[in-house]
Structure formats: structure tokens, C-alpha cells
Design an enzyme around this catalytic site. Structure first.
Site, mmCIF file in Angstrom:
data_model
loop_
_atom_site.group_PDB
_atom_site.id
_atom_site.type_symbol
_atom_site.label_atom_id
_atom_site.label_comp_id
_atom_site.label_asym_id
_atom_site.label_seq_id
_atom_site.Cartn_x
_atom_site.Cartn_y
_atom_site.Cartn_z
ATOM 1 C CD GLU A 176 -4.718 0.941 -2.698
ATOM 2 O OE1 GLU A 176 -5.555 0.261 -2.102
ATOM 3 O OE2 GLU A 176 -4.229 1.981 -2.242
ATOM 4 C CG ASP B 112 -1.184 3.245 5.928
ATOM 5 O OD1 ASP B 112 -1.565 3.756 4.865
ATOM 6 O OD2 ASP B 112 -1.194 3.840 7.017
ATOM 7 C CG ASP C 134 -1.875 1.149 1.238
ATOM 8 O OD1 ASP C 134 -2.182 1.703 0.172
ATOM 9 O OD2 ASP C 134 -2.323 1.515 2.348
#
Length: 178
Positions: free
Chosen positions: A67, A140, A7
Site C-alpha cells: 500500500e 491489518d 499493509d
């Protein structure tokens, strides 16, 4: 199969490493890379690269999932996430690991079942899937684990379509009723 999920961010970058075998998940390692705001963006990108490179060398994942960036209201923020994505992908490429990318909506839908799920819902589902009810984790970190699990689901679905019954039974012995 070992999968690392990332992330990316220039303030905090989350990572989650899982083992996916026989349809079951196990967390190997997860956490965050906290980046000092006093450092320049260039130095923070170097820290992201160095820390991820160390994790990749240590755990030797087979797959790398990250991501995708999404554009909100602030173009500068989107660009900074793009920078963090770039150095993260570079670390994977330097380690010879294939890279896959998923949108936040794809990740949430695969883990929670809703593309518009909240961070709390994602965190809750990750703890359930990985049986980590007593572990506290930052969003996160749980997002990174969700990205890794999303990738595992995608691999599982792709393999199940391409393979025969023998391969399916070997991959999912828990689904066989005897």
C-alpha cells in the site's frame, strides 16, 4: 502465481499471501507483525525487514504488492509509514521480487467496489472472496490480503487486454460455456 500483500505500519504490519490461479484465489498465509512500542523505531524497522524476509524466503512469492502512504493530518505518522514501506520494499528487492504499489482507495475499490469503503467492509469481502467466513482476522491482515487480491485483479485485467482468445480461455476456463 503467488502474491504477497503488505499493509505497512510501525506498530503493526499486516501481510497476506495468496495463490491466484485460473481466476481463483486461495489464502496461503496471513497475519500481522506486532512491533513492541518499547523498542526504538530503528529496531522496529529491523524486525519488519527480518520477518518479511523470512516470509519471502519461505513462500517464494512471484509478486509483491504494498500500500502507498497517504498523508493525513500528522506528518510524523506519514513519515513512519514511509519508513515501514521502505524496509518492506527492500526485503522484496533483496529477494528479487518485482514490487507494485496501490493506494488505499485503489485497493478498496478493487475489492469492495467503493474507494471509500470501511475496514469492516474490506474485511467482509476478503472473507467472502477467500471463503474464510469462520476465520477472525485483524484489519491489518485483511487489508494486506486485499492488497494482494487488488494486485491479482490488476494482473488479470492487464493480461486479458494483451492476450488472445486461447490464452484467455486457458486463464479462465470457468467462463467457457460448453
Amino acid at each position: 502465481m503467488i502474491i504477497i500483500g503488505i499493509d505497512p505500519g510501525t506498530n503493526i504490519t499486516g501481510y497476506g499471501i495468496i495463490k491466484f490461479s485460473g481466476g481463483a484465489f486461495k489464502r496461503i498465509d496471513s497475519g500481522i507483525i506486532r512491533l513492541p512500542s518499547s523498542k526504538s523505531i530503528h529496531k522496529r524497522l529491523e524486525i519488519i525487514y527480518d520477518e518479511l524476509y523470512k516470509l519471502l524466503k519461505k513462500h517464494k512469492p512471484d509478486e509483491f504488492a504494498i500500500e502507498t502512504a497517504f498523508y493525513g493530518k500528522n506528518v510524523q505518522s506519514a513519515m513512519k509509514i514511509g519508513y515501514a514501506r521502505g524496509v518492506s520494499i527492500l526485503a522484496a528487492v533483496h529477494c528479487g521480487i518485482s514490487v507494485s504499489e496501490y493506494s488505499p482507495r485503489e485497493v478498496k475499490k478493487s475489492v469492495v467496489g467503493k474507494g471509500a469503503a470501511s475496514k469492516q467492509q474490506v474485511n467482509y469481502m476478503i472473507k467472502n472472496i477467500l471463503e474464510l467466513s469462520d476465520v477472525k482476522m485483524k484489519s491489518d491482515e485483511s487489508d494486506a490480503l486485499a492488497i494482494a487480491i487488488c494486485h491479482a485483479f490488476r494482473l488479470k485485467r492487464t493480461k486479458s487486454v494483451k492476450n488472445d482468445w486461447k490464452t484467455f480461455i486457458e486463464a479462465f476456463p470457468e467462463r467457457v460455456i460448453s
